[in-house]
Design a protein around this motif. Structure first.
Motif: not given
Length: 80
Positions: A12-13, A15-17, A19-20, A36, A38, A46
């Motif tokens: 997740y971490d 992916w989120k980086k 994605f941002d 969003i 989770r 997500v």
């Protein structure tokens, strides 16, 4: 019109980086992030809800994102 995408990610971490960092590309595709979520129990799933300003460009974005090989399903939604 909205777009709901489910993304399965083991990281997740990471992916989120990514994605941002992809914010501008989503904006160019006519997508505005609304929410969003989770998976609270497992964290590997997500859900992202977007407002769609241009369905054709949004579809192009989906095709590119799915080309990266990650598990992602998307559904266009209309309020009725």
């Amino acid at each position: 019109m909205q777009l709901l995408c489910q993304i399965d990610t083991p990281d997740y971490d990471g992916w989120k980086k990514a994605f941002d960092a992809d914010y501008e590309e989503r904006m160019q595709a006519g997508l505005s992030q609304l929410q969003i979520w989770r998976d609270a129990d497992h964290g590997s799933s997500v859900l992202v809800l977007f407002e769609v300003n241009d369905r054709k460009r949004a579809q192009g974005w989906i095709t590119r994102e799915q080309g990266f090989g990650g598990a992602m399903t998307c559904t266009f939604l209309e309020t009725v």
